[in-house]
Every structure is written in C-alpha cells, then in structure tokens.
Design a protein around this motif. Structure first.
Motif, mmCIF file in Angstrom:
data_model
loop_
_atom_site.group_PDB
_atom_site.id
_atom_site.type_symbol
_atom_site.label_atom_id
_atom_site.label_comp_id
_atom_site.label_asym_id
_atom_site.label_seq_id
_atom_site.Cartn_x
_atom_site.Cartn_y
_atom_site.Cartn_z
ATOM 1 N N GLU A 1 0.830 -1.198 0.000
ATOM 2 C CA GLU A 1 0.000 0.000 0.000
ATOM 3 C C GLU A 1 0.868 1.253 0.000
ATOM 4 O O GLU A 1 1.932 1.298 0.616
ATOM 5 C CB GLU A 1 -0.899 0.006 1.237
ATOM 6 C CG GLU A 1 -1.814 1.208 1.356
ATOM 7 C CD GLU A 1 -2.787 1.080 2.515
ATOM 8 O OE1 GLU A 1 -3.699 1.922 2.618
ATOM 9 O OE2 GLU A 1 -2.626 0.131 3.322
ATOM 10 N N THR A 2 0.409 2.282 -0.711
ATOM 11 C CA THR A 2 1.031 3.588 -0.670
ATOM 12 C C THR A 2 -0.046 4.647 -0.787
ATOM 13 O O THR A 2 -1.209 4.338 -1.101
ATOM 14 C CB THR A 2 2.068 3.754 -1.801
ATOM 15 O OG1 THR A 2 2.839 4.948 -1.572
ATOM 16 C CG2 THR A 2 1.398 3.851 -3.168
ATOM 17 N N GLU A 3 0.311 5.888 -0.514
ATOM 18 C CA GLU A 3 -0.593 7.021 -0.681
ATOM 19 C C GLU A 3 -0.198 7.764 -1.951
ATOM 20 O O GLU A 3 0.980 8.067 -2.161
ATOM 21 C CB GLU A 3 -0.512 7.971 0.519
ATOM 22 C CG GLU A 3 -0.956 7.350 1.838
ATOM 23 C CD GLU A 3 -2.450 7.087 1.876
ATOM 24 O OE1 GLU A 3 -3.214 8.000 1.506
ATOM 25 O OE2 GLU A 3 -2.855 5.978 2.276
ATOM 26 N N VAL A 4 -1.182 8.033 -2.805
ATOM 27 C CA VAL A 4 -0.921 8.752 -4.052
ATOM 28 C C VAL A 4 -1.903 9.904 -4.201
ATOM 29 O O VAL A 4 -2.969 9.922 -3.576
ATOM 30 C CB VAL A 4 -1.030 7.817 -5.287
ATOM 31 C CG1 VAL A 4 0.030 6.732 -5.229
ATOM 32 C CG2 VAL A 4 -2.420 7.213 -5.393
ATOM 33 N N ASP A 5 -1.530 10.851 -5.050
ATOM 34 C CA ASP A 5 -2.422 11.967 -5.358
ATOM 35 C C ASP A 5 -3.395 11.544 -6.459
ATOM 36 O O ASP A 5 -2.990 11.012 -7.494
ATOM 37 C CB ASP A 5 -1.614 13.182 -5.823
ATOM 38 C CG ASP A 5 -2.513 14.347 -6.204
ATOM 39 O OD1 ASP A 5 -2.906 15.094 -5.301
ATOM 40 O OD2 ASP A 5 -2.835 14.480 -7.410
ATOM 41 N N TRP A 6 -4.681 11.793 -6.225
ATOM 42 C CA TRP A 6 -5.720 11.508 -7.224
ATOM 43 C C TRP A 6 -6.564 12.766 -7.365
ATOM 44 O O TRP A 6 -7.382 13.080 -6.513
ATOM 45 C CB TRP A 6 -6.578 10.325 -6.792
ATOM 46 C CG TRP A 6 -7.626 9.905 -7.786
ATOM 47 C CD1 TRP A 6 -8.909 10.365 -7.865
ATOM 48 C CD2 TRP A 6 -7.473 8.954 -8.849
ATOM 49 N NE1 TRP A 6 -9.574 9.764 -8.893
ATOM 50 C CE2 TRP A 6 -8.728 8.890 -9.520
ATOM 51 C CE3 TRP A 6 -6.423 8.163 -9.294
ATOM 52 C CZ2 TRP A 6 -8.930 8.060 -10.615
ATOM 53 C CZ3 TRP A 6 -6.645 7.329 -10.382
ATOM 54 C CH2 TRP A 6 -7.881 7.283 -11.031
ATOM 55 N N LEU A 7 -6.287 13.535 -8.393
ATOM 56 C CA LEU A 7 -7.039 14.767 -8.676
ATOM 57 C C LEU A 7 -7.045 15.717 -7.480
ATOM 58 O O LEU A 7 -8.068 16.297 -7.123
ATOM 59 C CB LEU A 7 -8.465 14.432 -9.102
ATOM 60 C CG LEU A 7 -8.588 13.506 -10.332
ATOM 61 C CD1 LEU A 7 -10.047 13.226 -10.635
ATOM 62 C CD2 LEU A 7 -7.890 14.116 -11.541
#
Length: 284
Positions: free
Chosen positions: A168-174
């Motif tokens: 799992e990772t945290e990503v930018d989505w819009l």
C-alpha cells in the motif's frame, strides 16, 4: 465447549476456564473436528502471524471454529523448525474465542499442547496457549516484524501490510490523497504498470467510474434518502474516493465513502482497464 471446566470452590468460571483447560471428549463437534489430526499429542512452540484469533460458525453448528495463523512451529523437545504458513485451530464457544483473542497476540511466541495434521500444515489446539520462548523462534519473530517496503518512481514508497498481505502507498488523485494497493502475490511489475496508467488518465477514469456508480445505484440511494431526492449530479459529487486496488491483469476495484447516502456503507466499483467498470455495489 472445548472441555473447559469450573474448578471447585468459589473461583469464577471464566478464571477457571483460563487456568484449567482440558479436552472434552464428549463433545461430538470437537471429536469430529479432532479426527482430522493425528492422535499423538505434542507440546509445541510456535510463532503467531500478523493477525490474532478469528472465528467462524457454519450452518447449524453450535460451536465456533477458532483459528490463528502461524509462521513457524517446533516440538518443545526437538530442534527441527517448520517454517511457512500454518493454521492453529480448535472448536469452542464464544467465551473461549474471546479468551483466546485476549491471551494470544499477533507476532508472538506461544506454547501449547496440540496435535498435527498428516501434512503438517494444520495444528489442533488442546489447551490454552501461554507465552513461550526459543532463541531460534525469537530470531524468526524479529525478522518477520521488520517492515517490508519498496520505492517505485512516480508512485512513492509501498509498505507491506501483513494483516491483509498487500502493498500500500498514498498517491495523489485529482488533488486528494488516496490509498493505492495491490496484493503481495500479484506480479509486481504488471500491477505497477497498470497503476501508473490509471493515474496518468485519472480525470477520465474518475468521471467514468462515478458515472457508472450513479447509473447503477442512484435509485437505491433515493430509496434510502430521507431529506428529499438525490440528483445524479449530487450522487456523483458526494462519492469520496478512498482507495484503489489494482491487479496485473488490469482488473481494479475502486472504494468510495458514500457521503452518507447509504448511512456510512461503502460504494464499491469493480471492472478492468480494457473494458471499464462492470459492477457497482453498496457494501459494508
């Protein structure tokens, strides 16, 4: 009830059960379950996995099957260590299940009396576990507790969540942060390639996924609504993307918070990168 009995005198039943477990040979469900294991009783030392005891009960069964994952085990009087994925289980009532949950922590070394299945992959618990120690098992335990991570350009640092066996990772989505996950057993290169493709076309996928969910679930949302009709546009706006699970074959699962349209249930949209979304559900 797993054969746990009350001691004589004034001692409360639960305390007695935690200190004096025995096998109840009169219980037919336990006897049927125990028949799946070899008859020899062993004193076992074992390393528990990332999750504690869980329980399940099927059909008309009166008792629960309680189980926990093990990553290594050995007989107390042997130096041979078995490593891999094993299951320790027994049959009992809800009270026993709660006692086992309290006494047996994840990522821990336990000692218990048990029997082993023919293939060595399953163990039957015959008494309540207690803390145990062995230097070789301690080394295995320390190694399994170390964080497992890797970095991928454009996506960031992935961390293995051993409780669910995914990265799992945290990503930018819009402009917002979401969780991006894939199963640890997936082809990593394929899953990452598909994740990057989704993110590269985030605006289009976001619009497409939300529209599909609205088409399938708007009527249901209005069945739940108490404060007036929800329009299609409102439905789409109230969906809050929380996570995406991606796979090497291009299939995906989008999970949204429902914006209180279903009183806190999740909105789940699944599909594939080749054909798009194909199922939307309210879950949880």
């Amino acid at each position: 009830m797993f054969g746990l009995f009350k001691r004589k005198g004034e001692e409360p039943e639960e305390k007695a059960r935690e200190t004096r477990p025995v096998q109840n040979t009169e219980n037919e469900q336990f006897k049927e379950f125990a028949a799946q294991f070899q008859p020899e009783e062993l004193t076992v030392l074992a390393v528990t996995g990332a999750n504690g005891f869980g329980g399940g009960k099927a059909g008309k069964e009166k008792l629960w099957t309680a189980s926990i994952g093990l990553t290594a085990w050995m007989e107390e009087d042997s130096s041979d260590i078995h490593r891999g994925e094993f299951v320790l289980s027994t049959v009992g009532d809800e009270q026993l299940l709660e006692i086992l949950r309290r006494r047996t922590r994840p990522d821990f070394i336990i000692k218990f009396r048990g029997r082993v299945s023919e293939d060595g992959q399953r163990l039957l618990l015959l008494d309540l576990p207690e803390p145990g120690f062995d230097p070789d098992l301690k080394a295995i335990l320390e190694e399994q507790k170390k964080p497992v991570t890797f970095w991928e350009e454009g996506l960031g640092t992935f961390t293995l969540d051993r409780r669910v066996d995914w990265f799992e990772t945290e990503v930018d989505w819009l402009g917002g942060q979401i969780s991006l996950v894939f199963d640890a057993g997936e082809d990593r290169a394929g899953a990452l390639q598909n994740a990057k493709a989704l993110l590269a076309d985030a605006a289009s996928w976001d619009e497409r996924i939300r529209a599909y969910a609205a088409d399938d679930l708007l009527a249901s949302a209005n069945d739940w609504a108490e404060d007036g009709e929800i329009t299609r546009e409102q439905f789409i706006q109230r969906m809050e993307l929380e996570s995406i699970e991606i796979r090497a074959d291009g299939s995906f699962e989008f999970w949204f918070a429902d914006g209180d349209m279903f009183y806190g249930h999740s909105i789940h949209v699944s599909g594939g990168m080749e054909h798009g979304p194909d199922r939307a559900d309210m879950e949880g």
